[in-house]
Write an enzyme that holds these catalytic residues in place. Structure first.
Site, PDB file in Angstrom:
ATOM      1  CB  SER A  27     -17.651 -30.231 -37.125  1.00  0.00           C
ATOM      2  OG  SER A  27     -18.625 -29.422 -37.893  1.00  0.00           O
ATOM      3  CE  LYS A  28     -23.489 -35.545 -34.184  1.00  0.00           C
ATOM      4  NZ  LYS A  28     -23.130 -37.190 -34.277  1.00  0.00           N
ATOM      5  NE  ARG A  29     -20.129 -26.715 -39.702  1.00  0.00           N
ATOM      6  CZ  ARG A  29     -19.722 -26.303 -40.811  1.00  0.00           C
ATOM      7  NH1 ARG A  29     -20.435 -26.598 -41.998  1.00  0.00           N
ATOM      8  NH2 ARG A  29     -18.386 -26.404 -41.379  1.00  0.00           N
TER       9      ARG A  29
END
Ligand code: GLU
Length: 457
Positions: A242-244
């Site tokens: 994911s983006k994180r």
């Protein structure tokens, strides 16, 4: 199917950037087609009008081109084929393999909420499958497929092995909505069939979709493609990417200074192996790629590994190409670069590229050729200062000549290189640790510029 030409496809939904996971799917499909002398097709799945955008289509195309994943034939836009999708739904209806469903949106909502309240997943109750009752007036029907009620659907997957799904878990999915638009599930099957796709290689999040899509193949009497569902990419911590975790879009990697061949090699290795080989050129990948080498376990992204691989490809890359890549970055930071400076960069590139792991690092390491670095340090040491007049006397400004003269000076003054070179390097390049041999740096900077920097004038 043995003599049949292999046809693979990449079928992204244009709802954002090209995700690196999708890029890996595209790469595998592309490699398999190139490996077998088959075809690799590109289909933009833009049926969801609300979520599909032109910038997202452009991003997919630009990223594919940047990665060097060329496709055969014209791009197929799924939205252009709605009529054909409807035709298949109507044919299934005519053949008794599908039926009109008169459920109203209100009814559907009610049933969904009731299921939710009971903590169940909503599944259509097949009310209209064999209904005797008269259709309600004024309700436009959708068309639903008659899914098998008993037995099991078996997917013989090239990566996952045999996957069995109970037919009781499958529902009579909608093929054509009441407004006449096809559902995604129908569109995918019709397109894959019409495009004569033989192998569907995609993320394993589509595994149950495949079981549902098989119902349509079956109902139409179409030959099933071969499925290969590849495990998804996970972040370094093992959680779903994911983006994180960091950058997800292919274009972000370009901006961060990755070379396409490095990203391709990395993505290939992330989910496929050929012995212990880490560095695999595109030609080798085409020669070796096979579905049997695809790993069954999800792969974890490792940014350090990715960077190191990028460093390798930077060292391998053609010097002129690298100069062309850093010039726009330097132009932005230091102002328009003159042709003379560009020539200097070309001469210096073979040593600059030895250390850089990204194109941004490469550009940064080349900055001192473009701009005189700010240096606080002066050559306070009298002995070091003694070098200046010696350098001034050199008329044949080559690294060899510079080296000979400086070494003579060191010997005559009983100095160790370590006493002089770090200072010289800092005066010339702004850093103790710049890339390249000091004599060569002086040659490339030129006599005048070197002397200016060394005398701090
Ligand atoms: N459009 C789907 C997606 O982007 C892929 C469908 C497929 O490969 O069958 O997830």
């Amino acid at each position: 199917m043995s003599n049949q030409q292999i046809i693979t496809r990449f079928a992204p939904s244009p709802t954002g950037m090209l995700h690196i996971g999708s890029a890996r799917t595209a790469l595998f499909n592309w490699l398999y087609a190139r490996h077998t002398g088959g075809k690799f097709l590109l289909r933009i799945e833009d049926t969801d009008k609300a979520r599909s955008t032109q910038p997202a289509i452009d991003a997919i195309i630009t990223s594919m081109k940047w990665l060097g994943l060329d496709w055969d034939d014209e791009i197929v836009y799924q939205s252009h084929r709605a009529e054909r999708h409807a035709e298949v739904a109507l044919q299934l209806l005519a053949d008794g393999k599908a039926y009109h469903c008169y459920e109203t949106p209100e009814e559907l909502l009610q049933k969904r909420e009731a299921a939710k309240a009971e903590g169940k997943v909503y599944k259509y109750d097949r009310k209209w499958r064999d209904a005797k009752e008269k259709p309600p007036a004024g309700v436009k029907p959708s068309i639903r497929v008659k899914a098998p009620l008993e037995g099991e659907t078996i997917i013989r997957d090239q990566v996952q092995g045999t996957v069995t799904i109970k037919n009781s878990e499958l529902d009579d999915m909608v093929l054509l909505r009441s407004d006449g638009t096809p559902t995604y599930m129908l569109a995918v099957v019709v397109d894959d069939h019409d495009m004569a796709v033989t192998h569907i290689i995609r993320g394993d999040d589509h595994l149950t979709n495949s079981a549902r899509q098989m119902i349509i193949y079956e109902a139409m009497g179409w030959q099933l493609p071969i499925f290969a569902h590849i495990p998804l990419i996970h972040g370094p911590d093992g959680a779903k990417l994911s983006k994180r975790h960091g950058a997800l879009g292919v274009q972000e990697y370009e901006k961060m200074g990755y070379l396409p061949e490095a990203l391709c090699n990395y993505l290939l290795k992330l989910g496929w192996s050929h012995g212990d080989d880490e560095i695999i050129s595109q030609d080798q990948a085409i020669k070796w790629f096979d579905l049997s080498g695809i790993n069954k376990a999800p792969a974890r992204l490792d940014f350090d590994k990715m960077k190191n691989l990028n460093g390798h490809y930077i060292r391998e890359a053609d010097d002129e190409r690298l100069v062309e890549m850093i010039v726009p970055i330097l132009n932005k930071k230091c102002g328009e670069i003159s042709p003379a400076v560009k020539e200097k960069l070309k001469k210096a590139m073979h040593s600059l590229k030895e250390r850089a792991k990204t194109i941004l690092e490469l550009a940064e390491s080349a900055e001192f050729y473009v701009m005189r670095p700010a240096v606080d340090e002066k050559m306070e040491d009298e002995k070091i200062k003694g070098i200046l007049p010696i350098l001034e006397k050199i008329t044949n400004w080559t690294h060899k000549e510079i080296e000979v003269k400086i070494k003579e000076f060191l010997t005559a003054n009983n100095l160790k290189p370590g006493a002089v070179f770090p200072g010289l390097r800092t005066m010339l390049t702004g850093s103790h640790s710049s890339a390249g041999g000091i004599f060569e740096i002086m040659e490339i900077l030129g006599r005048e510029e070197s002397l200016k920097r060394l005398s701090n004038t």
